[in-house]
Design an enzyme around this catalytic site. Structure first.
Site, PDB file in Angstrom:
ATOM      1  N   ASP A 223       0.823  -1.210   0.000  1.00 26.75           N
ATOM      2  CA  ASP A 223       0.000   0.000   0.000  1.00 26.75           C
ATOM      3  C   ASP A 223       0.860   1.264   0.000  1.00 26.75           C
ATOM      4  O   ASP A 223       1.983   1.256   0.495  1.00 26.75           O
ATOM      5  CB  ASP A 223      -0.897  -0.026   1.244  1.00 26.75           C
ATOM      6  CG  ASP A 223      -2.008   0.999   1.166  1.00 26.75           C
ATOM      7  OD1 ASP A 223      -2.281   1.500   0.053  1.00 26.75           O
ATOM      8  OD2 ASP A 223      -2.591   1.317   2.217  1.00 26.75           O
TER       9      ASP A 223
ATOM     10  N   THR B 164     -10.859  -6.995  -5.215  1.00 26.74           N
ATOM     11  CA  THR B 164     -12.181  -6.967  -5.865  1.00 26.74           C
ATOM     12  C   THR B 164     -12.749  -5.543  -5.830  1.00 26.74           C
ATOM     13  O   THR B 164     -13.616  -5.201  -6.625  1.00 26.74           O
ATOM     14  CB  THR B 164     -13.162  -7.926  -5.129  1.00 26.74           C
ATOM     15  OG1 THR B 164     -13.023  -7.749  -3.716  1.00 26.74           O
ATOM     16  CG2 THR B 164     -12.888  -9.372  -5.463  1.00 26.74           C
TER      17      THR B 164
ATOM     18  N   ASN C  97     -10.780  -2.803  -6.188  1.00 24.17           N
ATOM     19  CA  ASN C  97      -9.957  -1.907  -7.007  1.00 24.17           C
ATOM     20  C   ASN C  97     -10.574  -1.588  -8.375  1.00 24.17           C
ATOM     21  O   ASN C  97     -10.152  -0.648  -9.047  1.00 24.17           O
ATOM     22  CB  ASN C  97      -8.538  -2.477  -7.208  1.00 24.17           C
ATOM     23  CG  ASN C  97      -7.667  -2.356  -5.968  1.00 24.17           C
ATOM     24  OD1 ASN C  97      -6.758  -3.156  -5.750  1.00 24.17           O
ATOM     25  ND2 ASN C  97      -7.930  -1.361  -5.131  1.00 24.17           N
TER      26      ASN C  97
HETATM   27  C1  FPP Z   1      -2.106   0.116  -3.221  1.00 22.97           C
HETATM   28  O1  FPP Z   1      -1.586   1.433  -3.242  1.00 22.97           O
HETATM   29  C2  FPP Z   1      -1.528  -0.657  -4.293  1.00 22.97           C
HETATM   30  C3  FPP Z   1      -2.237  -1.268  -5.289  1.00 22.97           C
HETATM   31  C4  FPP Z   1      -3.697  -1.193  -5.375  1.00 22.97           C
HETATM   32  C5  FPP Z   1      -1.574  -2.001  -6.367  1.00 22.97           C
HETATM   33  C6  FPP Z   1      -0.335  -2.775  -6.042  1.00 22.97           C
HETATM   34  C7  FPP Z   1       0.406  -2.974  -7.306  1.00 22.97           C
HETATM   35  C8  FPP Z   1       1.760  -2.959  -7.455  1.00 22.97           C
HETATM   36  C9  FPP Z   1       2.682  -2.853  -6.311  1.00 22.97           C
HETATM   37  C10 FPP Z   1       2.408  -2.998  -8.802  1.00 22.97           C
HETATM   38  C11 FPP Z   1       2.217  -4.169  -9.680  1.00 22.97           C
HETATM   39  C12 FPP Z   1       2.128  -5.492  -9.028  1.00 22.97           C
HETATM   40  C13 FPP Z   1       2.683  -6.631  -9.531  1.00 22.97           C
HETATM   41  C14 FPP Z   1       2.408  -7.934  -8.854  1.00 22.97           C
HETATM   42  C15 FPP Z   1       3.562  -6.642 -10.689  1.00 22.97           C
HETATM   43  P1  FPP Z   1      -2.597   2.646  -3.459  1.00 22.97           P
HETATM   44  O2  FPP Z   1      -2.649   2.937  -4.899  1.00 22.97           O
HETATM   45  O3  FPP Z   1      -3.906   2.327  -2.833  1.00 22.97           O
HETATM   46  O4  FPP Z   1      -1.861   3.778  -2.656  1.00 22.97           O
HETATM   47  P2  FPP Z   1      -2.542   4.983  -1.890  1.00 22.97           P
HETATM   48  O5  FPP Z   1      -3.312   4.381  -0.744  1.00 22.97           O
HETATM   49  O6  FPP Z   1      -1.372   5.774  -1.417  1.00 22.97           O
HETATM   50  O7  FPP Z   1      -3.404   5.729  -2.859  1.00 22.97           O
END
Ligand code: FPP
Length: 249
Positions: free
Chosen positions: A29, A75, A77
């Site tokens: 996260d 689910t 996202n």
């Molecule tokens: C949460 O951060 C992260 C995600 C929803 C996506 C995770 C994906 C990756 C680390 C990259 C690709 C993965 C692979 C397996 C190649 P957020 O976007 O919710 O952060 P925020 O809370 O600061 O907005």
């Protein structure tokens, strides 16, 4: 001056290799906030987050972690803007294409958690290819959670159990925790010993709700794109200081 290499070596040395967590789960996260802090688009945060996936997968496998579960797409996202979803799917494809050779070289088997039939065709095929190509590897299992939700998993498991009861495959009397576990995406795998969540949020966000019953939690304010080898070791060192009683005394 801060000597990162030295710090990493010290932390690594203080890990008891005979008491490693068998299974580590990570809620990756903070990509968005990492990017925002730098006046970059959110996808830049995800891209840097992918670099950390490469790093932590390699580090985990090198020190002998047997199961690593990464929460890549929930689910929930799908509620994000299409642009961001497309960006995440592209990164997934890119990661699998670029890393497949390495994953095979390091004897890592890819499994998925979640209903991947709902992924767009391109990413879905890439994931299926990676699962198929790595299926005989046995050094570490890398679970990538895609279109995953803990509640969805439990409800899906119950539906399948009801069907199997109707078909006479199992009896209600035979249903226990161990049988129930076989209806989850993690079938045959041990529960996570350690759950890591960077970025300062103190919640589970629907990740591995059933499996995490006795996991130790490790939270940190670091955003996932800043989460490096040393933080991973620190989490393990801290985990090894915990007194796990599993409800006993
Ligand atoms: C949460 O951060 C992260 C995600 C929803 C996506 C995770 C994906 C990756 C680390 C990259 C690709 C993965 C692979 C397996 C190649 P957020 O976007 O919710 O952060 P925020 O809370 O600061 O907005």
């Amino acid at each position: 001056m801060y000597d990162r290499k030295k710090k990493i070596e010290e932390l690594k040395k203080s890990i008891d290799m005979d008491k490693l967590p068998l299974h580590i789960a990570i809620i990756m996260d903070g990509n968005g906030r990492w990017a925002k802090k730098r006046f970059l688009p959110r996808t830049a945060g995800h891209k840097e987050g992918m670099e950390r996936v490469k790093e932590i997968v390699e580090v985990a496998s090198n020190i002998g972690i047997k199961y690593l579960s990464l929460y890549a797409f929930s689910t929930e996202n799908w509620k994000r803007p299409k642009e961001e979803i497309d960006g995440l799917m592209k990164l997934l494809v890119y990661y699998l294409r670029v890393e497949l050779k390495n994953l095979n070289k390091n004897n890592i088997k890819i499994c998925t958690l979640g209903d991947i039939t709902k992924l767009p065709e391109g990413p879905r095929k890439e994931v299926q290819y990676a699962v198929e190509t790595t299926k005989h590897n046995d050094k570490m299992i890398l679970n990538i959670a895609l279109n995953y939700g803990g509640r969805d998993e439990i409800v899906g498991g119950i539906k399948n159990i009801v069907n199997d009861i109707k078909m006479g495959k199992i009896k209600v009397e035979d249903l226990d925790e161990s049988v129930f576990s076989d209806y989850l995406y993690t079938k045959g795998q041990p529960d996570p010993d350690l759950l890591i969540r960077p970025s300062g949020e103190l919640r589970l966000s629907n990740f591995m709700l059933y499996q995490i019953a006795y996991s130790e939690f490790w939270f940190s304010n670091i955003y996932w794109p800043d989460f490096r080898e040393e933080h991973f070791y620190q989490a393990i060192v801290d985990y090894q200081k915990r007194d796990r009683r599993f409800g006993g005394i």
